[in-house]
Every structure is written in structure tokens, then in C-alpha cells.
Design an enzyme around this catalytic site. Sequence first.
Site, PDB file in Angstrom:
ATOM      1  N   ARG A  18       0.844  -1.200   0.000  1.00  8.48           N
ATOM      2  CA  ARG A  18       0.000   0.000   0.000  1.00  8.48           C
ATOM      3  C   ARG A  18       0.885   1.259   0.000  1.00  8.48           C
ATOM      4  NH1 ARG A  18      -0.599   4.727   2.481  1.00  8.48           N
ATOM      5  NH2 ARG A  18      -0.401   3.785   4.528  1.00  8.48           N
ATOM      6  N   ASP A  19       1.565   1.513   1.097  1.00 12.97           N
ATOM      7  CA  ASP A  19       2.358   2.748   1.209  1.00 12.97           C
ATOM      8  C   ASP A  19       3.488   2.754   0.183  1.00 12.97           C
ATOM      9  OD1 ASP A  19       3.195   5.176   2.266  1.00 12.97           O
ATOM     10  OD2 ASP A  19       3.204   4.496   4.330  1.00 12.97           O
ATOM     11  N   HIS A 210       3.896   4.392  13.080  1.00 13.00           N
ATOM     12  CA  HIS A 210       4.169   4.255  11.634  1.00 13.00           C
ATOM     13  C   HIS A 210       5.225   5.314  11.289  1.00 13.00           C
ATOM     14  CE1 HIS A 210       2.546   3.924   7.314  1.00 13.00           C
ATOM     15  NE2 HIS A 210       3.204   5.062   7.265  1.00 13.00           N
ATOM     16  N   HIS A 212       8.484   6.809   8.815  1.00 15.67           N
ATOM     17  CA  HIS A 212       9.249   6.848   7.566  1.00 15.67           C
ATOM     18  C   HIS A 212      10.692   7.185   7.920  1.00 15.67           C
ATOM     19  CE1 HIS A 212       6.123   6.551   4.362  1.00 15.67           C
ATOM     20  NE2 HIS A 212       5.378   6.685   5.439  1.00 15.67           N
ATOM     21  N   CYS A 243       4.308   9.187   0.783  1.00 14.35           N
ATOM     22  CA  CYS A 243       3.041   9.786   0.367  1.00 14.35           C
ATOM     23  C   CYS A 243       3.262  10.693  -0.842  1.00 14.35           C
ATOM     24  CB  CYS A 243       2.464  10.598   1.522  1.00 14.35           C
ATOM     25  SG  CYS A 243       0.987  11.508   1.057  1.00 14.35           S
ATOM     26  N   ASN A 252       9.215   4.100   3.994  1.00 13.80           N
ATOM     27  CA  ASN A 252       8.928   3.684   5.374  1.00 13.80           C
ATOM     28  C   ASN A 252      10.182   3.057   5.960  1.00 13.80           C
ATOM     29  OD1 ASN A 252       6.308   3.457   3.760  1.00 13.80           O
ATOM     30  ND2 ASN A 252       5.566   3.223   5.850  1.00 13.80           N
TER      31      ASN A 252
HETATM   32  N1  COA Z   1     -12.960   5.107  -4.181  1.00 13.36           N
HETATM   33  C1  COA Z   1     -13.115   5.237  -5.522  1.00 13.36           C
HETATM   34  N2  COA Z   1     -13.513   6.370  -6.123  1.00 13.36           N
HETATM   35  C2  COA Z   1     -13.793   7.405  -5.324  1.00 13.36           C
HETATM   36  C3  COA Z   1     -13.667   7.343  -3.926  1.00 13.36           C
HETATM   37  C4  COA Z   1     -13.220   6.130  -3.361  1.00 13.36           C
HETATM   38  N3  COA Z   1     -13.051   5.999  -2.057  1.00 13.36           N
HETATM   39  N4  COA Z   1     -14.010   8.535  -3.421  1.00 13.36           N
HETATM   40  C5  COA Z   1     -14.339   9.321  -4.441  1.00 13.36           C
HETATM   41  N5  COA Z   1     -14.214   8.643  -5.594  1.00 13.36           N
HETATM   42  C6  COA Z   1     -14.440   9.126  -6.954  1.00 13.36           C
HETATM   43  C7  COA Z   1     -15.801   9.744  -7.107  1.00 13.36           C
HETATM   44  O1  COA Z   1     -16.733   8.747  -7.427  1.00 13.36           O
HETATM   45  C8  COA Z   1     -15.560  10.708  -8.232  1.00 13.36           C
HETATM   46  O2  COA Z   1     -15.492  10.006  -9.443  1.00 13.36           O
HETATM   47  P1  COA Z   1     -15.944  10.673 -10.847  1.00 13.36           P
HETATM   48  O3  COA Z   1     -15.019  11.823 -11.050  1.00 13.36           O
HETATM   49  O4  COA Z   1     -15.741   9.570 -11.827  1.00 13.36           O
HETATM   50  O5  COA Z   1     -17.352  11.092 -10.621  1.00 13.36           O
HETATM   51  C9  COA Z   1     -14.144  11.212  -7.959  1.00 13.36           C
HETATM   52  O6  COA Z   1     -13.508  10.181  -7.212  1.00 13.36           O
HETATM   53  C10 COA Z   1     -14.125  12.502  -7.186  1.00 13.36           C
HETATM   54  O7  COA Z   1     -14.920  12.360  -6.017  1.00 13.36           O
HETATM   55  P2  COA Z   1     -14.944  13.437  -4.845  1.00 13.36           P
HETATM   56  O8  COA Z   1     -15.834  12.947  -3.752  1.00 13.36           O
HETATM   57  O9  COA Z   1     -15.225  14.807  -5.424  1.00 13.36           O
HETATM   58  O10 COA Z   1     -13.490  13.334  -4.303  1.00 13.36           O
HETATM   59  P3  COA Z   1     -12.276  14.353  -4.390  1.00 13.36           P
HETATM   60  O11 COA Z   1     -11.853  14.578  -5.787  1.00 13.36           O
HETATM   61  O12 COA Z   1     -12.584  15.518  -3.536  1.00 13.36           O
HETATM   62  O13 COA Z   1     -11.142  13.451  -3.687  1.00 13.36           O
HETATM   63  C11 COA Z   1     -10.632  11.654  -2.179  1.00 13.36           C
HETATM   64  C12 COA Z   1     -11.289  12.994  -2.353  1.00 13.36           C
HETATM   65  C13 COA Z   1     -10.488  11.388  -0.679  1.00 13.36           C
HETATM   66  C14 COA Z   1     -11.495  10.573  -2.799  1.00 13.36           C
HETATM   67  C15 COA Z   1      -9.242  11.653  -2.877  1.00 13.36           C
HETATM   68  O14 COA Z   1      -8.554  12.806  -2.517  1.00 13.36           O
HETATM   69  C16 COA Z   1      -8.426  10.447  -2.508  1.00 13.36           C
HETATM   70  O15 COA Z   1      -8.763   9.333  -2.889  1.00 13.36           O
HETATM   71  N6  COA Z   1      -7.307  10.626  -1.752  1.00 13.36           N
HETATM   72  C17 COA Z   1      -6.482   9.563  -1.313  1.00 13.36           C
HETATM   73  C18 COA Z   1      -5.058  10.001  -1.246  1.00 13.36           C
HETATM   74  C19 COA Z   1      -4.147   8.934  -0.720  1.00 13.36           C
HETATM   75  O16 COA Z   1      -4.453   7.759  -0.738  1.00 13.36           O
HETATM   76  N7  COA Z   1      -2.974   9.366  -0.240  1.00 13.36           N
HETATM   77  C20 COA Z   1      -1.957   8.508   0.263  1.00 13.36           C
HETATM   78  C21 COA Z   1      -2.306   7.738   1.460  1.00 13.36           C
HETATM   79  S1  COA Z   1      -2.312   8.646   2.964  1.00 13.36           S
HETATM   80 ZN    ZN Z   2       3.286   6.173   5.460  1.00 10.51          ZN
END
Ligand code: COA
Ligand code: ZN
Length: 316
Positions: A18-19, A210, A212, A243, A252
Amino acid sequence: MAITTAEKRIYVNDVAVRDGFQSEPNFVPTDKKIALINRLSKTGLAKIEVTSFVSPKAIPNLRDAQEVMQGITRSADVTYVALVPNERGCERAIECNVDEINLVMSIGETHNLANMRMTCEQSLEQFRRVITLLRGSNIRVNGTVATAFGCPFEGDQPLYRVLWAVEQYAAIGMHSVTLADTSGMAHPAQVSRFSEAYQTAFPKLPATLHFHNTRGMGLANVMAGIAAGINSFDASLGGIGGCPYAPGATGNICTEDMVHMLQSSGYDTGVDLDQLLTIARDLPDILGHDVPGHIIKAGKRTDLAPMPVTASQATH
Ligand code: COA
Ligand code: ZN
């Protein structure tokens, strides 16, 4: 503070797939992810963080989360975890019947906005909905306090803010908490202080740390955490990770290096180090580049080099 090692069990959670994989320059094919997780499942790890149910636009490398989660062969002894940022992610995790959901919020608002595109209050609101969705299921919920030891944009986060986040998590009904050093800013004195304060305030809420190794303090931080009473640590095979939304973030702490250190120091990790090293040695082939781990290069401290010719001649 004296560290006592007798019979002390330390739980090791691997987060490489994952990370680590989330920030790789190239997508790791789904079948290779599954094969790696299946091998890791046999090494004695307590948990494997398998993937993230996040937006595939935010983290394209983990767009195969469902296939991976459903394709692995699960061991009854391992807890299989998936990172979830919101309600949508929770729905996907339930479909795949994960053992544990890891809900993540950065207490640095700036990082939370960059990473999750939510304020902390919006993240907490999503978490409340997740808990409601999970009512009646056996899925456990861990809450990660990301940037707990410093935000790459805002700097040090005060201890009271870390404890505030944990209090929110406890009130929401999470079963355990991870304090995460997202961008490698933690140092041992801070780890001691935060770990002791956490356990005083929340003696019944199990904690994981956790780290890094961005600034070379990762394994020192583990020892500081253990001295303060923590017994569960995340780490990443080969020391990969980071990240994508934290500038300059690197790997990590390395799982096999940590296990080697802990076993050498007399702790029981339950992990088969030789098996872990064999798997770690295959990582550069899977990723197409070298990885930071030390023990796969140097060997274990008990792997001695052959005697130099002069020394062996001297015995005759
Ligand atoms: N899984 C799959 N798709 C998702 C989702 C999820 N958990 N959450 C939102 N989406 C999709 C929506 O369906 C939408 O799709 P579309 O554009 O096809 O309609 C799109 O993503 C945008 O949705 P929205 O609710 O407006 O989200 P956002 O653009 O504001 O993003 C997050 C918010 C949280 C979903 C996004 O920033 C994210 O996934 N971040 C994770 C970052 C990460 O993992 N970082 C490292 C680990 S700490
Ligand atoms: Zn981490």
C-alpha cells in the site's frame, strides 16, 4: 529509560504493497501484487495493509484494489487491512470483506486538504458515516493520525492536537489508532513524549506507530516507542514507500531491517526473518530499481564473511 526485552512480543505490520506501491513511478501488475502478498502472508506478520480504496485518479497505482483484495489467499493468522478515506471507500472495502479498515486523516489541515481534499472536520464526518455503515459487521476500524509528528507544510503539530484527534477517533468508536509520521519528521524524544502521553490518556486503545526513514531516524524511533510501551509497528518490505502528496517523502522504515534489529535485541516478532529476506531480495526485480533496505545488501549480523587467507594460514 531501561528497555526490558524478556519475552516481549512486538507486532509487525507490513505496508509495502500500500504505502510502497502507491508512490512507485510504475504500476505494479495485479498478479505480481497478489503473489507478493501471498508470500508475505506466510512469514508471521501480524497485519498486511493490502491496498487503498481511494480515488483511482488520486492514486492510480492502486486502481486494482478490488482485484487484489479478492485475489489473495488469506491466512487466518494475518489481519488484512485496507486504507479508506471516505464512505465510498468503505462501501468498496465491505464488498471485499476486509478484516480491518484504516481510516486516515492528517492533523495538519494543509496536508489533509492536499492529500484527501477535505478539512479535518469533513474527514471526521466521513468517518462517522463509515462507522454507521459498518454497524453489525465484523470489520475492525483503525484510525490513523497522519502527520502526527509534523506536517511537511505546517511543521510541528502540538501534542494536544494529536490527543484531540485520538479523542475524536475514540468517540467515533474506532478500535485502535496509528500515529503516523508521514514525512519522516519524528525524533526519538518526541516519540517518547507522544507515546507516553497517548497511553496515559487512552490506556485501553491499542496504538501502532508508523515511521518513515526520510531523515534516518526511523529505527531509533521504533526503539523509543518500545521503551515507552508501544508494541505494534508498521514497516515496509525493502523500505519502500512515501506519500505522493508530501513533498520529498521517502520510504517507510524497512520491515526486514526492523525485524533484524528487534530479533538481535531479544524481542519476539513472530516473523521468519530468512523468509522475509528472500522475498525482499525479489523486490528490485518487481519494481525495476534498487530498494533502501540494508540487510538484503549487508546480510544478517550473524552472516560472517570467510576468514581472510592470512588469518586462516596463521592457524596452521
Ligand atoms: N474510491 C473510488 N472512487 C472514489 C472514492 C473512493 N473511495 N471517493 C471518491 N471517488 C471518486 C468519485 O466517485 C468521483 O469520481 P468521478 O469523477 O468519476 O465522478 C471522484 O472520485 C471525485 O470524487 P470526490 O468525492 O469529489 O473526491 P475528491 O476529488 O474531492 O477526492 C478523495 C477525495 C479522498 C477521494 C481523494 O482525494 C483520494 O482518494 N485521496 C487519497 C489520497 C491517498 O491515498 N494518499 C496517500 C495515502 S495517505
Ligand atoms: Zn506512510
